[in-house]
Write a protein that holds these residues in place. Structure first.
Motif, short mmCIF file in Angstrom:
data_model
loop_
_atom_site.label_atom_id
_atom_site.label_comp_id
_atom_site.label_asym_id
_atom_site.label_seq_id
_atom_site.Cartn_x
_atom_site.Cartn_y
_atom_site.Cartn_z
N GLY A 94 -16.45 -7.78 -2.45
CA GLY A 94 -16.04 -8.55 -1.28
C GLY A 94 -16.25 -10.04 -1.40
N ARG A 146 -8.47 -8.95 -13.12
CA ARG A 146 -7.65 -7.73 -13.32
C ARG A 146 -6.45 -8.03 -14.21
N ARG A 148 0.83 -1.22 0.00
CA ARG A 148 0.00 0.00 0.00
C ARG A 148 0.86 1.26 0.00
N ARG A 174 -8.41 -10.55 -8.63
CA ARG A 174 -7.03 -10.51 -9.10
C ARG A 174 -6.90 -11.17 -10.48
N ASN A 226 -10.04 1.87 5.86
CA ASN A 226 -10.00 0.53 5.25
C ASN A 226 -9.20 -0.37 6.17
N LEU A 258 -10.83 -2.28 -1.12
CA LEU A 258 -9.86 -2.03 -2.18
C LEU A 258 -10.02 -3.05 -3.29
N ASP A 303 -8.67 -6.95 4.86
CA ASP A 303 -9.30 -8.26 5.06
C ASP A 303 -10.33 -8.30 6.21
N THR A 346 -15.06 -7.36 -6.54
CA THR A 346 -16.13 -8.36 -6.57
C THR A 346 -17.09 -8.10 -5.40
N SER A 376 -8.70 -4.99 -6.83
CA SER A 376 -7.42 -5.43 -7.37
C SER A 376 -7.04 -4.42 -8.46
#
Ligand SMILES: C[C@@]1(CC(=O)O)c2cc3[nH]c(cc4nc(cc5[nH]c(cc(n2)[C@H]1CCC(=O)O)[C@@](C)(CC(=O)O)[C@@H]5CCC(=O)O)C(CC(=O)O)=C4CCC(=O)O)c(CCC(=O)O)c3CC(=O)O
Ligand SMILES: NC(=O)C1=CN([C@@H]2O[C@H](COP(=O)(O)OP(=O)(O)OC[C@H]3O[C@@H](n4cnc5c(N)ncnc54)[C@H](O)[C@@H]3O)[C@@H](O)[C@H]2O)C=CC1
Length: 213
Positions: free
Chosen positions: A133, A143, A30, A140, A104, A116, A107, A131, A118
């Motif tokens: 969540g 993306r 991040r 991923r 945020n 967040l 997880d 998606t 991907s």
């Protein structure tokens, strides 16, 4: 089964004050993205990952090498928490929310004001998949697949469009020209790597620009 969908936005973080709590594997990733976006990043954590250490040494973020203490969220616009201690994440999220600061928690969806997606990037073009969540692993995979569709021609097209929109007066004619740039022949030529031919198209369009105003 939840039917909610998350609402996507692209934040302009230039100059915004961002707090990152935790400096492990997730926070390390991040940190680079946040610094690249121009945020004023402060990191609070007792144990520090390699990227955050380097960015701190380069003076590109501020590092407080200690555990989170109550009140640390104060004065920030956005907070990201990525620690290995759920109680810390809970405390940070509670304090941020009490102050109206968006948070945020990596997880931990129930502690997130935003999630967040991907993300992949080619120059100024950002591909982001959420998606809502349900399946980060699928986000991923999709993306990666979508990013493969973005080639150097698209990056040139985006830059060219950005250059033109800075120089041409806005209005319906500019709109038409920029739309034509993407949907017409110039876009296809750039996608095929034929830059000279594409430029010839753009020059021709520019020569007639303004005539119908
Ligand atoms: C809701 C959200 C909140 C948030 O973190 O913002 C969230 C929540 C959770 N993730 C979990 C697991 C995994 N997360 C990843 C990876 C990523 N997770 C990311 C985002 C998000 N994760 C948000 C929703 C995104 C969306 O809507 O699609 C990505 C996209 C972005 C990023 O983190 O930067 C990044 C990929 C980046 C990339 O590489 O492109 C993998 C894959 C892996 O690690 O290989 C796994 C294992 C496989 C799987 O579960 O799919 C768990 C269960 C934890 C457990 O079981 O303990 C929860 C909690 C739960 O679901 O309850
Ligand atoms: N790394 C991964 O691929 C995945 C991680 N996760 C979850 O994401 C979260 C973060 O994961 P990682 O970054 O891998 O953890 P990590 O173990 O690499 O890093 C944890 C960080 O939290 C910091 N920390 C601990 N207590 C703190 C406190 N009181 N104040 C401030 N900082 C504190 C540590 O100093 C360290 O920098 C965890 O909840 C983990 O379970 C979930 C799925 C995959």
């Amino acid at each position: 089964m939840s039917t909610h969908v998350d609402f996507p936005v692209c934040l302009r973080l230039q100059g915004k004050r961002v707090l990152l709590v935790g400096a492990g594997t997730i926070a390390d990733e991040r940190s680079q993205q946040l610094v690249d976006a121009g945020a004023r990043v402060r990191v609070v954590a007792p144990s520090i990952g390699a990227t955050i250490r380097r960015l701190a040494e380069e003076g590109r973020l501020e590092l407080l090498e200690r555990a989170y203490v109550p009140g640390d969220v104060r004065g920030h616009d956005v907070v990201f928490v990525a620690t290995d201690d759920r109680r810390v994440s809970q405390t940070v999220a509670d304090e941020a929310r009490a102050l109206g600061i968006w948070v945020n928690a990596a997880d931990i969806p129930e502690l997130c004001d935003f999630t967040l997606p991907s993300v992949g990037r080619r120059g100024p073009i950002v591909v982001a998949v959420s998606t809502s969540g349900l399946s980060p692993a699928l986000a991923r995979q999709l993306r990666r697949r979508f990013l493969e569709q973005v080639g150097p021609g698209h990056v040139q097209l985006a830059r060219l469009s950005g250059w033109l929109r800075k120089r041409l007066p806005c209005g319906s004619e500019r709109m038409r020209l920029l739309k034509q740039l993407v949907e017409g022949e110039a876009g296809e030529l750039l996608a095929r790597g034929q830059r000279r031919a594409a430029w010839a198209q753009v020059r021709a369009a520019l020569e007639t620009f303004g005539e119908t105003r």
